[in-house]
Design an enzyme around this catalytic site. Structure first.
Site, PDB file in Angstrom:
ATOM      1  N   HIS A  65      41.306  35.202  44.421  1.00 14.65           N
ATOM      2  CA  HIS A  65      41.683  36.617  44.316  1.00 14.65           C
ATOM      3  C   HIS A  65      43.154  36.750  44.654  1.00 14.65           C
ATOM      4  CE1 HIS A  65      41.708  40.953  45.017  1.00 14.65           C
ATOM      5  NE2 HIS A  65      42.332  40.698  46.157  1.00 14.65           N
ATOM      6  N   GLU A  93      44.390  44.867  52.077  1.00 14.74           N
ATOM      7  CA  GLU A  93      43.429  43.761  52.012  1.00 14.74           C
ATOM      8  C   GLU A  93      43.592  42.805  53.203  1.00 14.74           C
ATOM      9  OE1 GLU A  93      42.703  43.663  47.186  1.00 14.74           O
ATOM     10  OE2 GLU A  93      44.090  42.212  48.063  1.00 14.74           O
ATOM     11  N   LYS A 117      37.384  32.246  46.504  1.00 12.87           N
ATOM     12  CA  LYS A 117      36.094  32.922  46.362  1.00 12.87           C
ATOM     13  C   LYS A 117      34.909  31.948  46.529  1.00 12.87           C
ATOM     14  CE  LYS A 117      37.840  36.575  43.332  1.00 12.87           C
ATOM     15  NZ  LYS A 117      37.550  37.368  42.118  1.00 12.87           N
ATOM     16  N   ARG A 148      50.173  35.987  41.686  1.00  9.50           N
ATOM     17  CA  ARG A 148      49.452  36.318  40.446  1.00  9.50           C
ATOM     18  C   ARG A 148      49.830  35.345  39.326  1.00  9.50           C
ATOM     19  NH1 ARG A 148      46.558  40.887  40.734  1.00  9.50           N
ATOM     20  NH2 ARG A 148      46.583  41.389  38.534  1.00  9.50           N
ATOM     21  N   ASN A 206      35.749  33.520  39.354  1.00 10.03           N
ATOM     22  CA  ASN A 206      37.088  33.081  38.962  1.00 10.03           C
ATOM     23  C   ASN A 206      37.924  32.469  40.096  1.00 10.03           C
ATOM     24  OD1 ASN A 206      37.596  35.487  40.210  1.00 10.03           O
ATOM     25  ND2 ASN A 206      38.831  36.367  38.574  1.00 10.03           N
ATOM     26  N   TYR A 224      35.942  45.901  47.544  1.00 10.28           N
ATOM     27  CA  TYR A 224      36.157  46.163  46.121  1.00 10.28           C
ATOM     28  C   TYR A 224      35.859  47.622  45.741  1.00 10.28           C
ATOM     29  CZ  TYR A 224      37.047  41.289  44.840  1.00 10.28           C
ATOM     30  OH  TYR A 224      37.610  40.048  44.678  1.00 10.28           O
TER      31      TYR A 224
HETATM   32  P1  CMP Z   1      39.746  39.963  41.364  1.00 10.68           P
HETATM   33  O1  CMP Z   1      41.177  39.679  41.069  1.00 10.68           O
HETATM   34  O2  CMP Z   1      39.194  39.435  42.624  1.00 10.68           O
HETATM   35  O3  CMP Z   1      39.517  41.554  41.360  1.00 10.68           O
HETATM   36  C1  CMP Z   1      38.427  42.196  40.768  1.00 10.68           C
HETATM   37  C2  CMP Z   1      37.448  41.252  40.208  1.00 10.68           C
HETATM   38  O4  CMP Z   1      36.480  41.808  39.365  1.00 10.68           O
HETATM   39  C3  CMP Z   1      38.147  40.225  39.358  1.00 10.68           C
HETATM   40  O5  CMP Z   1      38.895  39.368  40.185  1.00 10.68           O
HETATM   41  C4  CMP Z   1      37.002  39.601  38.610  1.00 10.68           C
HETATM   42  O6  CMP Z   1      36.422  38.536  39.319  1.00 10.68           O
HETATM   43  C5  CMP Z   1      36.021  40.748  38.553  1.00 10.68           C
HETATM   44  N1  CMP Z   1      35.897  41.193  37.175  1.00 10.68           N
HETATM   45  C6  CMP Z   1      36.812  41.830  36.449  1.00 10.68           C
HETATM   46  N2  CMP Z   1      36.331  42.074  35.219  1.00 10.68           N
HETATM   47  C7  CMP Z   1      35.095  41.548  35.175  1.00 10.68           C
HETATM   48  C8  CMP Z   1      34.096  41.474  34.187  1.00 10.68           C
HETATM   49  N3  CMP Z   1      34.275  42.005  32.970  1.00 10.68           N
HETATM   50  N4  CMP Z   1      32.943  40.866  34.510  1.00 10.68           N
HETATM   51  C9  CMP Z   1      32.749  40.355  35.746  1.00 10.68           C
HETATM   52  N5  CMP Z   1      33.672  40.402  36.737  1.00 10.68           N
HETATM   53  C10 CMP Z   1      34.822  40.995  36.437  1.00 10.68           C
END
Ligand code: CMP
Length: 147
Positions: free
Chosen positions: A117, A128, A11, A87, A114, A51
């Protein structure tokens, strides 16, 4: 039966922090074969589409803003039971809850920013991957419409 391929992404937070090389090293050390890889820049519309499943969630706007804020790296990874394996390698969504040694524990800043993904199922992985890679390239991997 679980598939051998997952979609993955590095990311914008990790790309901006120059963590691409370190994360790719981690990917390979964890035993994944990198089958396709592309640096991408998402538009707002593309981030919303990618998303779409999270539309309406309280974090959706923040997620879209973040994902179109800079470059990302899209990848197709291969390993037995790839979705579950990837994961496990990245760890929990929130780095504070991620296990020691996982990519998010090592490189993520927060639940939103984070670092990486991972697809949540074989079906999502196929969708995806098709978002970022041409059908003929996925077909050559034995995956996609012709795979
Ligand atoms: P990802 O696995 O890319 O898929 C959905 C994303 O939403 C997740 O990673 C997080 O980065 C984001 N996400 C999920 N929960 C929250 C939250 N409470 N606040 C901000 N971002 C979130």
């Amino acid at each position: 039966m679980a598939g051998n391929i997952s979609f993955a992404m590095i990311k914008p937070d990790a790309v901006a922090a120059r963590r691409v090389g370190a994360i790719l090293a981690h990917v390979q050390q964890a035993g994944f074969e990198i089958r396709a890889l592309r640096m991408v820049r998402l538009s707002r519309v593309e981030a919303e589409a990618f998303y779409a499943v999270h539309q309406g969630r309280p974090f959706f706007k923040e997620l879209v803003e973040f994902m179109c804020s800079g470059r990302a790296v899209a990848m197709v990874l291969e390993k037995p039971d790839a979705v579950a394996a990837w994961r496990a390698t990245i760890g929990a969504t929130d780095p504070a809850e991620a296990a020691a040694g996982t990519i998010r524990k090592l490189f993520a800043e927060s639940k939103g920013r984070n670092a990486v993904h991972g697809s949540d199922s074989d079906e999502t992985a196929a969708r995806e991957a098709a978002f970022f890679f041409p059908e003929r390239e996925l077909a050559l991997l034995g995956w996609g419409a012709a795979g």
